[in-house]
Every structure is written in structure tokens, then in C-alpha cells.
Motif scaffolding. Structure first.
Motif, PDB file in Angstrom:
ATOM      1  N   THR A   1      -8.729   2.670   0.138  1.00 15.39           N
ATOM      2  CA  THR A   1      -7.358   2.435   0.591  1.00 15.39           C
ATOM      3  C   THR A   1      -6.512   3.663   0.235  1.00 15.39           C
ATOM      4  OG1 THR A   1      -6.755   1.328  -1.489  1.00 15.39           O
ATOM      5  CG2 THR A   1      -7.562  -0.057   0.307  1.00 15.39           C
TER       6      THR A   1
ATOM      7  N   TYR B   1      -4.634  -3.438   5.617  1.00 18.71           N
ATOM      8  CA  TYR B   1      -5.961  -3.201   5.066  1.00 18.71           C
ATOM      9  C   TYR B   1      -7.021  -3.983   5.843  1.00 18.71           C
ATOM     10  CZ  TYR B   1      -3.716  -1.128   0.932  1.00 18.71           C
ATOM     11  OH  TYR B   1      -2.979  -0.330   0.083  1.00 18.71           O
ATOM     12  N   SER B   2      -8.179  -3.380   5.943  1.00 18.64           N
ATOM     13  CA  SER B   2      -9.365  -4.029   6.502  1.00 18.64           C
ATOM     14  C   SER B   2      -9.085  -4.626   7.885  1.00 18.64           C
ATOM     15  CB  SER B   2      -9.891  -5.077   5.518  1.00 18.64           C
ATOM     16  OG  SER B   2     -11.290  -5.217   5.660  1.00 18.64           O
TER      17      SER B   2
ATOM     18  N   THR C   1      -2.954   1.993   3.983  1.00 18.64           N
ATOM     19  CA  THR C   1      -3.850   1.827   5.121  1.00 18.64           C
ATOM     20  C   THR C   1      -5.289   1.965   4.637  1.00 18.64           C
ATOM     21  OG1 THR C   1      -3.646   4.203   5.602  1.00 18.64           O
ATOM     22  CG2 THR C   1      -2.243   2.698   6.888  1.00 18.64           C
TER      23      THR C   1
ATOM     24  N   SER D   1      -9.201  -6.612   1.743  1.00 21.42           N
ATOM     25  CA  SER D   1      -9.100  -5.560   0.740  1.00 21.42           C
ATOM     26  C   SER D   1      -9.860  -5.993  -0.501  1.00 21.42           C
ATOM     27  CB  SER D   1      -7.638  -5.296   0.391  1.00 21.42           C
ATOM     28  OG  SER D   1      -7.077  -6.402  -0.274  1.00 21.42           O
TER      29      SER D   1
ATOM     30  N   SER E   1      -9.309   0.527   3.890  1.00 23.56           N
ATOM     31  CA  SER E   1     -10.259  -0.549   3.569  1.00 23.56           C
ATOM     32  C   SER E   1     -11.105  -0.868   4.803  1.00 23.56           C
ATOM     33  CB  SER E   1      -9.533  -1.808   3.069  1.00 23.56           C
ATOM     34  OG  SER E   1     -10.453  -2.735   2.525  1.00 23.56           O
TER      35      SER E   1
ATOM     36  N   TYR F   1      -6.009  -3.518   9.372  1.00 26.25           N
ATOM     37  CA  TYR F   1      -6.020  -2.142   9.860  1.00 26.25           C
ATOM     38  C   TYR F   1      -6.734  -2.046  11.201  1.00 26.25           C
ATOM     39  CZ  TYR F   1      -6.161   2.741  10.552  1.00 26.25           C
ATOM     40  OH  TYR F   1      -5.976   3.960  11.154  1.00 26.25           O
TER      41      TYR F   1
END
Length: 265
Positions: free
Chosen positions: A237, A134-135, A155, A16, A157, A138
Motif C-alpha cells: 500500500t 485498497y485491493s 492506494t 487490505s 494492495s 482499487y
């Protein structure tokens, strides 16, 4: 350079933006990557079984490898090992990935996500977000059958980032001269003691673009979304319901609510 620092410098990351900024500041201040994670701790159990549900933790920064740990980190090989064991475990009927992570390295991320995606249909797999995915996290969550996120969880990125540390000015000010001997004009492209040339910068950006597009295509396939919709998030995000509205998650739920619903399947 410590082993932990080598995991981050001059290699693509899926973190993130907030965590990337913290890492950048850590290196700029001269701190080691260990300060980013904390002290070492013993490996945790691979998963816990609750009423037939295997709870696999995917928390903290995600790193390649296994067998050594800093607090607040999860290792991709450990996730894959836990998933494989849970799939073979007769006492496990469902698998929950308990996700709370800002992301991590590109290395091993997509292999782990692909293993989860290919396991669909063997046993139900949910990604239950304790807070955020994130990222890279995710990418892992998107491979599950179903994703839940708390109201103020996050959620997205969906992007990649690379960093190059240039210490040439600092060396000049310190009166230190580094002489580099190399074979191959591109050999020192990522060296901190070598200024990054325009061609080297273009090649690095091309690599990031390729990995970012692969990330987009992976999420689009995993979530049954248009690649254009995923790409147009521009690595943003999204809080709770906004992620659900876009299609990055399926349902708003606390971890407790999600587990209760999963147990009823």
C-alpha cells in the motif's frame, strides 16, 4: 454459520492486510461477521447529483449482491445499478466514484470494474478517494478515467488472499467427533472440520495466484502500466504521492479540491 460469515470463509478476498487481520481475529475470537460490520441499516440512495456530477459511494467493505446492508458496507450490484442509472440520467454530465474502502470479495469485483472501464468515453468518470482505495476498491478505482488521492490517503494492495479455518483441534479438546460422508475426494477441501491436505492447499494457492495475476493484468490495462510494475508492488500500500509516482493515482487532492476540479471540465 451466518450469511455474512459465508461471504468470507473459504472464498478468495481482496482486502487490505490490516482489514484481513481484523477479520481473522474476529473469527478466531468466535465473533460473527456482523461484528465486523456493525448493525443493519436501510439502503442508502444510489447516488446524489451535484451540479451535474453523480456522486456514487464506494465505501466500507465491498460485498456481492444488493438489497440488504450492514453499516460500513457497499454492494457491487448497487454500484453497477447506480452507474447504469447515472449513465442514462440526462441531468448527469460526469460521474464521480467516491471511494473510501479497504476492499472486499473477489466475487463481483471484476465484473463491476469492467463495467466502469467499458463506460469510459460515455461520460467522464473520476475515482475521488476520500481516504483510501485498497485491493478490491482499487480495482474499482483503477477502471475510472482519473484517480485523485489525498496527501495521506492510500492506494494499492493489488493482491488476493484466502483463509481456511481449521477447528479440528478445538473439536478434539471439546470431545466432539465429526464424521464426514462425501462423494468426491476434493468435496471437503475447504471444510473447517477437515484438516487441509497438501494437494488441497496447493490447489487453493493456485486459485489465489490465478486471481492475483488477473488483478495485476486488469490494473495494468486500466492504468496503462506495465504488468511487471504492477506485480512488483507485491500488494503493498502506498501513501498519497508515492501512489502517484508509481502510477496508481493521477493527482493529489482532497475530495473537495477534486470535485471542484471535476466541475470545471
Amino acid at each position: 454459520m451466518t450469511h455474512a460469515a459465508s461471504l468470507f470463509l473459504n472464498r478468495p478476498l481482496m482486502l487490505s492486510s490490516a482489514r484481513s487481520a481484523l477479520l481473522k481475529r474476529s473469527f478466531e475470537s468466535g465473533a460473527g461477521a456482523e461484528a465486523f460490520f456493525g448493525e443493519r441499516e436501510a439502503d442508502a440512495a444510489s447516488y446524489e447529483v451535484v451540479q451535474g456530477v453523480a456522486l456514487i459511494p464506494v465505501s466500507g467493505v465491498l460485498l456481492p449482491g444488493r438489497g440488504w446492508s450492514w453499516s460500513g458496507a457497499t454492494y457491487y450490484q448497487d454500484v453497477r445499478k447506480a452507474l447504469s442509472a447515472a449513465l442514462d440520467d440526462a441531468s448527469v454530465s460526469r460521474i464521480a466514484l467516491m471511494v473510501n474502502s479497504p476492499g472486499g470479495t473477489v466475487s463481483e469485483c471484476f465484473d463491476t470494474a469492467e463495467m466502469i472501464y467499458q463506460a469510459r468515453g460515455d461520460k467522464p468518470i473520476w475515482a475521488i478517494l476520500n481516504d483510501a482505495a485498497y485491493s478490491a476498491a482499487y480495482a474499482i478505482a483503477s477502471a475510472a478515467d482519473f484517480i485523485t488521492v489525498p496527501q495521506m490517503g492510500g492506494t494499492g494492495s493489488i493482491g488476493c488472499v484466502g483463509m481456511h479455518v481449521d477447528i479440528t483441534d478445538a473439536l478434539d479438546k471439546a470431545g466432539i467427533k465429526v464424521t464426514t460422508f462425501q462423494y468426491g475426494v476434493r468435496k471437503t477441501d475447504g471444510y473447517p472440520t477437515t484438516p487441509m491436505s497438501d494437494p488441497a492447499r496447493e490447489r487453493a494457492q493456485a486459485d489465489i495466484d490465478e486471481m492475483g495475476d488477473f488483478f495485476v493484468q486488469t490494473v495494468a490495462r486500466n492504468r496503462g502500466m506495465s504488468a511487471d510494475v504492477v506485480r512488483n508492488t507485491q500488494a503493498g500500500t502506498f501513501l498519497g504521492r508515492h501512489g502517484v509516482e508509481i502510477g496508481l493515482a493521477d493527482q493529489i487532492a482532497t475530495p473537495e479540491e477534486a470535485i471542484a476540479a471535476f466541475l470545471k471540465l
